[in-house]
Design an enzyme around this catalytic site. Structure first.
Site, short mmCIF file in Angstrom:
data_model
loop_
_atom_site.label_atom_id
_atom_site.label_comp_id
_atom_site.label_asym_id
_atom_site.label_seq_id
_atom_site.Cartn_x
_atom_site.Cartn_y
_atom_site.Cartn_z
N GLY A 223 0.83 -1.20 0.00
CA GLY A 223 0.00 0.00 0.00
C GLY A 223 0.87 1.25 0.00
O GLY A 223 1.81 1.37 -0.79
N ASP A 253 -4.05 -3.70 -8.69
CA ASP A 253 -4.07 -4.15 -10.09
C ASP A 253 -3.24 -3.22 -10.97
O ASP A 253 -2.56 -3.68 -11.90
CB ASP A 253 -5.51 -4.20 -10.61
N SER A 292 -9.34 5.30 -13.00
CA SER A 292 -8.27 6.08 -12.36
C SER A 292 -6.92 5.89 -13.06
O SER A 292 -5.94 6.52 -12.67
CB SER A 292 -8.14 5.68 -10.89
O1 RIB Z 1 -8.99 -5.12 -7.37
C1 RIB Z 1 -10.08 -4.27 -7.58
C2 RIB Z 1 -11.18 -4.99 -8.27
O2 RIB Z 1 -11.65 -6.00 -7.41
C3 RIB Z 1 -12.37 -4.14 -8.59
O3 RIB Z 1 -12.28 -3.50 -9.84
C4 RIB Z 1 -13.53 -5.12 -8.50
O4 RIB Z 1 -14.08 -5.45 -9.72
C5 RIB Z 1 -12.95 -6.35 -7.81
O5 RIB Z 1 -12.81 -7.37 -8.68
#
Ligand code: RIB
Length: 303
Positions: A223, A253, A292
């Site tokens: 984080g 992600d 974002s």
């Molecule tokens: O990691 C974030 C994602 O987790 C979100 O976009 C949501 O769809 C979940 O899958």
């Protein structure tokens, strides 16, 4: 160009901004609502493409308004969607997300069409997997499909990046440790190893246990504290820039996609992690997951 293949989920995110999390039985006035493209697999693919990589996404969508909108978005960002297919019998996956003013979130996922990403679907995409430099995986699709992807990628000598998210107690640790890169957050690391991950020394010890079990490099995302790279002989901490956090949804992600894009361009792990930490931190200053993400420098140069 060296190519990334992401095998994973697509969700429409249904995001409600809340002043605080509601209690059981409580009805609370929300501060706002928005829909936006999400799903861990798609988020990672879109982030990698935004950072300049050539990316194929293997995913499943419902034949509905959410699915059509997501597919349009993938095409717009330039993903290879030849294996982003609709299923007839399930709706597009959704994630109901509550975001607090601090930027922290709580997420409920209804898998829908993501459950249709089967072993057969992965096998149908085998040529795309084998042609990749790096295959990227998470856990919002059936575990059998994840295992088959690792098998096909490994047999072809393709590097695998395994993101064990969301944390699943039924994950086979040996499967995860076959990856060239294993990228958990603190919570996922603790669940994977059964070891504490509160202090940075704990994180290093837990990550090293995964290296001993076979993982190539373990990169723990921390984080706002950045990331810790753990290999057999070393551990390196890469700090994150401090930013005004609005929404952390999809930041992990973004880290994975940016790391993958940087690594396939230049296989320098520390530089790729530094680029990914900076990219992910920036995404937390805006609302939403894919909404974002911005174009990274490599893609800006080509436009
Ligand atoms: O990691 C974030 C994602 O987790 C979100 O976009 C949501 O769809 C979940 O899958």
């Amino acid at each position: 160009m060296r190519r990334i293949c992401v095998v994973g989920s697509s969700n429409m995110d249904l995001v409600t901004r809340v002043p605080r999390m509601p209690e059981a039985g409580e009805t609370l006035a929300a501060d706002g609502f928005a829909t936006g493209p999400g799903g861990k697999g798609a988020n990672q693919a879109v982030a990698a493409a935004r950072c300049g990589a050539d990316v194929a996404l293997v995913t499943r969508l419902g034949d509905d308004v959410f699915g059509h909108a997501l597919l349009d978005g993938y095409r717009a960002v330039g993903l290879d969607v030849s294996h982003a297919l609709t299923v007839a019998d399930r709706p597009t996956g959704t994630a109901t997300i509550l975001v607090e003013p601090s930027g922290e979130n709580r997420i409920l996922v209804a898998a829908g069409a993501n459950a249709g990403l089967t072993v057969e679907a992965v096998e149908a995409a085998a040529d795309v997997l084998r042609a990749a430099t790096l295959v990227v995986l998470q856990l919002e699709v059936p575990l059998e499909a994840v295992a088959r992807t690792v098998d096909i990628g490994s047999a072809a000598g393709v590097d695998v990046l395994f993101n064990p998210a969301p944390a699943r107690a039924d994950l086979d640790l040996d499967l995860a440790c076959r990856a060239r890169f294993l990228v958990p957050n603190r919570g996922e690391l603790a669940l994977l190893t059964g070891l504490p991950s509160d202090r940075i020394e704990d994180v290093e010890a837990a990550a090293r246990s995964l290296v001993r079990r076979g993982a190539g490099t373990v990169i723990v995302t921390l984080g706002s504290d950045g990331a810790l790279i753990v290999e057999a002989e070393s551990a390196r901490h890469i700090p994150a820039p401090q930013v005004a956090v609005r929404d952390t949804t999809g930041a992990g992600d973004a880290f994975i996609g940016a790391f993958a894009a940087a690594f396939v361009t230049r296989p320098d792990i520390d530089a790729a992690v530094a680029a990914a930490v900076a990219y992910a931190a920036d995404t937390t200053t805006r609302a939403g997951a894919q909404a974002s993400y911005r174009d990274g420098p490599a893609r800006q140069q080509h436009q």
